[in-house]
Every structure is written in C-alpha cells, then in structure tokens.
Scaffold this motif. Structure first.
Motif, mmCIF file in Angstrom:
data_model
loop_
_atom_site.group_PDB
_atom_site.id
_atom_site.type_symbol
_atom_site.label_atom_id
_atom_site.label_comp_id
_atom_site.label_asym_id
_atom_site.label_seq_id
_atom_site.Cartn_x
_atom_site.Cartn_y
_atom_site.Cartn_z
ATOM 1 N N SER A 47 20.040 -49.756 -47.504
ATOM 2 C CA SER A 47 20.470 -49.263 -48.805
ATOM 3 C C SER A 47 19.439 -48.239 -49.263
ATOM 4 C CB SER A 47 20.555 -50.418 -49.806
ATOM 5 O OG SER A 47 20.939 -49.938 -51.071
ATOM 6 N N LYS A 49 16.942 -45.872 -51.140
ATOM 7 C CA LYS A 49 16.259 -46.009 -52.415
ATOM 8 C C LYS A 49 15.486 -44.738 -52.729
ATOM 9 C CE LYS A 49 17.594 -50.130 -53.385
ATOM 10 N NZ LYS A 49 18.429 -50.415 -54.560
ATOM 11 N N ASP A 105 8.568 -48.565 -48.018
ATOM 12 C CA ASP A 105 9.350 -48.675 -49.254
ATOM 13 C C ASP A 105 10.819 -48.958 -48.936
ATOM 14 O OD1 ASP A 105 9.625 -48.254 -52.219
ATOM 15 O OD2 ASP A 105 10.969 -46.672 -51.511
ATOM 16 N N TRP A 106 11.318 -48.306 -47.889
ATOM 17 C CA TRP A 106 12.713 -48.523 -47.488
ATOM 18 C C TRP A 106 12.939 -49.976 -47.068
ATOM 19 C CZ3 TRP A 106 15.191 -50.223 -43.132
ATOM 20 C CH2 TRP A 106 16.556 -49.975 -43.038
ATOM 21 N N ASN A 108 11.154 -52.676 -47.910
ATOM 22 C CA ASN A 108 11.010 -53.588 -49.054
ATOM 23 C C ASN A 108 12.248 -53.580 -49.942
ATOM 24 O OD1 ASN A 108 8.454 -54.320 -48.216
ATOM 25 N ND2 ASN A 108 7.418 -52.795 -49.481
ATOM 26 N N THR A 109 12.695 -52.391 -50.329
ATOM 27 C CA THR A 109 13.851 -52.313 -51.222
ATOM 28 C C THR A 109 15.121 -52.758 -50.506
ATOM 29 O OG1 THR A 109 14.097 -49.980 -50.617
ATOM 30 C CG2 THR A 109 12.864 -50.472 -52.615
ATOM 31 N N HIS A 110 15.179 -52.537 -49.212
ATOM 32 C CA HIS A 110 16.344 -52.957 -48.436
ATOM 33 C C HIS A 110 16.476 -54.475 -48.438
ATOM 34 C CE1 HIS A 110 19.235 -53.201 -45.146
ATOM 35 N NE2 HIS A 110 18.458 -54.130 -44.626
ATOM 36 N N GLU A 112 15.279 -56.549 -50.664
ATOM 37 C CA GLU A 112 15.617 -57.008 -52.007
ATOM 38 C C GLU A 112 17.117 -56.863 -52.273
ATOM 39 O OE1 GLU A 112 11.367 -55.710 -54.077
ATOM 40 O OE2 GLU A 112 13.253 -54.831 -54.749
ATOM 41 N N GLU A 113 17.662 -55.728 -51.848
ATOM 42 C CA GLU A 113 19.084 -55.508 -52.076
ATOM 43 C C GLU A 113 19.930 -56.487 -51.289
ATOM 44 O OE1 GLU A 113 22.064 -53.879 -54.115
ATOM 45 O OE2 GLU A 113 19.939 -53.401 -54.327
#
Length: 471
Positions: A47, A49, A105-106, A108-110, A112-113
């Motif tokens: 996803s 970000k 960052d990709w 980590n945010t992936h 979480e999503e």
C-alpha cells in the motif's frame, strides 16, 4: 512436516532471522536456513505511502518492484543494493541511504495497513473458502456422480469449481491446483472444514487441528495459510456453502452432458466467468470488477506444478486382482509377484512389478462408474404424452440414433416409435439399443406378436423428407 511449518511460520510471519530461529527452536543453523527459505512464498501486500521519493517517479517505481518481489521466495528477492543499482541505471541521482529510508518506511506502513485491513474486514482480499458439493452429470446416456470442489472468495463473491470423481486426497489436491490455475494465483489463506484428505485430527478446545503430512507439504509449496473450521460449524465458511448451493441450482439443476471430467471443467469455468457479470449481492458493484481488484492480492503461482500422486504396496489374489476404490481391478500376470507397487493419481492407476515392469496403466475404477437413467419410467410418461418429448429435460440425454428416430413431428408415429423402443428396453439397455439400433428396430427382429404397430417405412421416408403422406 509440523516442524518445517513452524520454521516457515517464524521466518515469514514473525520476521525472525535465521539465527533467531536457530536459538528459539534449538536446531542447527543450516537446518533453519534450509527449511526457512525453501519453496517460500510471501504473503505481504503493498500500500503506497507518503515519503520524499513520492515527489517524483522513483517512489512509484520502487513500490512496484517491492510489490513484485513480495510474491517471490525470500531468497529470490532483490537486495537493497541491487534495487539501488537498477535505479541508477534509470537515472536515479539520490543516495543509497535515501532508498533505504524509503524501503523501511514502505515496509512499516505496509504492515500497519495490513493489520488494519484484517480488523476492518470480515473477509479480507485474498481469503478463500473451499468445500465439496455432490452433483450429477450425464455421460454416454448414463448418470455420473460428480464431486465438485468449489472455491469462493468472500470479499468479491467470485466462485470457481472443478468437477471430480471422488473426494480422496489425490482428487482434493489436484482440484486445488486446478482452482489456483483458474484464479490466476494462490489465495493468501484458505478456510476448510474437517476434510479427511487435509485434517487428520480435528480442532478441540485446547488443541488446533492437525493437518495431514501430504496436505502440509502441499501448503508449504504454495505458501497459503490454512484455517480449519470447528467441528459441525458450517457457518464458519458460509460463503462457500452458499456458493455450492448456487452452483448446484444454477448449473446442475439439469444434469449437464459431459464427454469427460476435463470437458465438464471447461464448461463450468466458462459459465462461472460469465456469471461474474452480475451485481454483488451487497456492494452493488459487478462481481467481475471486485474480482479484478481482489486477484491483485493473490500469491504468485510457482513455475513448476506440484506433483500429486500416491504410492502404496498391494497384494494380488489368485485371480490376478487387487482391491482399489471399493472394488477390484485385474492386473495381468499380477499373481506372479507377492507384492506390487501401486501409483495413483486423481484419475489413473499404474501397477508396477518389483523389477520395474508396468503391468497395468489404466483409469481408476471410479472413472468408469455409471448409473443408468430410469428410461423405462421416462418412456412410460412419454407414451402417455408424446408431445412432451420435444421439451423434456431427458431429451438431450438420448443417444444419437434413438433421438433422431423419436423426434419426428407426426405425433401418432412418434407414439408408435416410443412404444417400440420401450419394448426393447425390457431386454436391452439404452446404450445397446443405440449401438445395434438398425438391427433391433427392424420389424422382423421385434416380431409381429411383440409389435402390433405396422410400420410403413416408405411413409417414414416421405415424412422425414418433407414430401408428405397420401391418406
């Protein structure tokens, strides 16, 4: 297989390093490395970000690469250094550290999503349910029992089905392979009930379900997660339960005609593809559009097809027969050996001598299992109402010669012909009547006492050619 599954779970889902897995399970480092990275398929989704690289095209390029690599085994994924080198070839002027920050960052945010998605949705994209349904088809004018293995994706309500002759392990795993192929990928998770080919010990209040070694090996190769339902809890896979009923009432309400299981699979696949061009029962969007979005979450199919077969040893009786599929099959010269090697696939059986000679290579007995249609009862109804033959559901099941003989517009003559064929059904089956049709239907073969209906063949010829009959 349970230990291997645990290693893969720690590696893929917990994100542990090889060294950490070694210490946790107290095993050799090479063993942990071997089973953690062998035949591994990631279940990670992407996803995009925000980040500094999103201001230009580079972030989008790297996101696409990461998404592609997430469907590959970990050992086949590109390293950060390799990604950096490929970016430089495209003209990237940033630093290696910039790329590393973006990738982290990709990731980590992936994650979480992904967690939010599973909490928000009852059925996340990429989750499938599978179950068998018992149907009937017609082959060569006889009924065939069909065990349709049906897969449903609850998120989009897309359905897939493979007709099979049995519910044994070889058929089940072969059916899953065909369903993955039809889907164009492997579901991230698969919900099943306590099918014998997959579950050797059902779930209890204190223990999880124990899967068979063969199914565990199949699962590890394709990389999907398994969710076994509680005993007697069909509501836990309600989507596929509904899909079984939907397919039965819409595509098997009238038993379809098949030349083989492969032919019926092709028919059913086309019908289900066309069926997706309808609105989702709840989302008011075409199922096809929802499926186009959901299939992006499927895992990549391996390059090589997983071999599915079963090997066992068998004894032959004095009549050169071995027991198989609740019956017996004849093995030429089988009694010359005390034990024989038997290799089974979903539809074939191969019997091999201890010296490696193939004694038998044939279809399994259940591939030839048929049930006769109740033709006597059907013809009795047709004789009372000859006109009904033209629109009867059984009309298409008639073999060619008999069908052409009966489907004549003149109802009086049709009634006479129905009685003639009905008389033959007392001593012959429909297949035999069709094969020896011209000999059996001739007036001299029937006998005047058995057939009181005098047939003028010149009148028949005139009727079929459209010339008419003089009264």
């Amino acid at each position: 297989m349970s230990d291997i599954n645990c290693i893969k779970h720690l590696r893929n889902n917990k994100g542990l390093s090889i060294s950490k897995i070694q210490k946790t399970l107290k095993i050799n480092w090479r063993t942990a490395k071997k089973y953690a990275d062998e035949d591994q398929i990631s279940t990670t989704k992407i996803s995009p970000k925000k980040g500094m690289m999103y201001e230009e095209k580079w972030g989008e390029i790297v996101s696409d690469w990461l998404f592609e690599d997430s469907k590959l085994r970990r050992k086949n994924r590109r390293t950060k250094k390799k990604l950096f080198e490929e970016l430089q070839e495209l003209g990237f002027k940033g630093s290696y550290r910039t790329l590393c920050y973006f990738i982290q960052d990709w990731i980590n945010t992936h994650n979480e999503e992904r967690d939010k998605g599973y909490e928000r949705l009852d059925h996340p994209p990429g989750e499938a349910q599978v179950d068998f349904g018992v149907m009937e088809a017609v082959q060569d004018g006889e009924l065939v029992d069909v065990r349709a293995l049906i897969m449903s994706y609850p998120n989009s309500n897309a359905g897939f089905a493979v007709p099979l002759p049995s519910e044994n392990q070889e058929c089940f795993l072969h059916g899953l392979q065909m369903l993955f192929k039809q889907s164009g990928g492997v579901p991230m998770s698969l919900r099943i009930d306590n099918l014998t080919p997959a579950v050797k010990k059902v779930r209890t209040k204190t223990e999880e379900a124990q899967l068979t070694d063969e199914f565990l090996a199949f699962q590890n190769y394709y990389g999907f997660e398994v969710q076994a339902c509680n005993p007697r809890s069909g509501h836990e896979k309600g989507s596929v339960e509904n899909k079984v009923g939907y397919i039965r009432y819409n595509f098997f309400n009238k038993a379809p005609i098949m030349t083989s299981f492969e032919d019926l699979t092709t028919q059913l696949e086309k019908q289900l593809i066309d069926d997706r061009n309808r609105l989702h029962y709840e989302k008011n969007v075409l199922i096809n559009e929802l499926w186009d979005q959901e299939k992006k979450y499927l895992l990549q199919l391996p390059k090589e097809v997983y071999p599915i077969f079963k090997k066992e040893m068998g004894k032959v009786n004095k009549f050169n027969e071995i027991n198989l599929d609740q019956g017996s099959i004849h093995v030429p010269r089988g009694a010359n050996y005390s034990l024989l090697h038997i290799q089974l696939t979903w539809n074939t059986v191969k019997v091999i001598s201890p010296e490696g000679e193939i004694l038998l290579d044939d279809y399994r007995p259940y591939m030839k299992k048929r049930k006769a249609l109740p033709w006597v009862s059907i013809f009795r109804n047709w004789i009372n109402k000859p006109r009904s033959v033209s629109y009867s559901r059984y009309k298409d099941y008639l073999p060619g010669r008999v069908k052409n003989y009966l489907l004549i517009d003149h109802l009086v003559i049709r009634g006479e012909r129905l009685k003639a064929v009905a008389a033959l059904l007392i001593t012959h089956d429909m297949k035999r009547i069709n094969e020896d049709f011209y000999e059996l239907i001739a007036e001299e073969k029937l006998g005047k006492e058995e057939n009181p209906f005098e047939i003028n063949w010149s009148d028949y010829d005139a009727l079929t050619s459209g010339e008419g009959v003089q009264s």
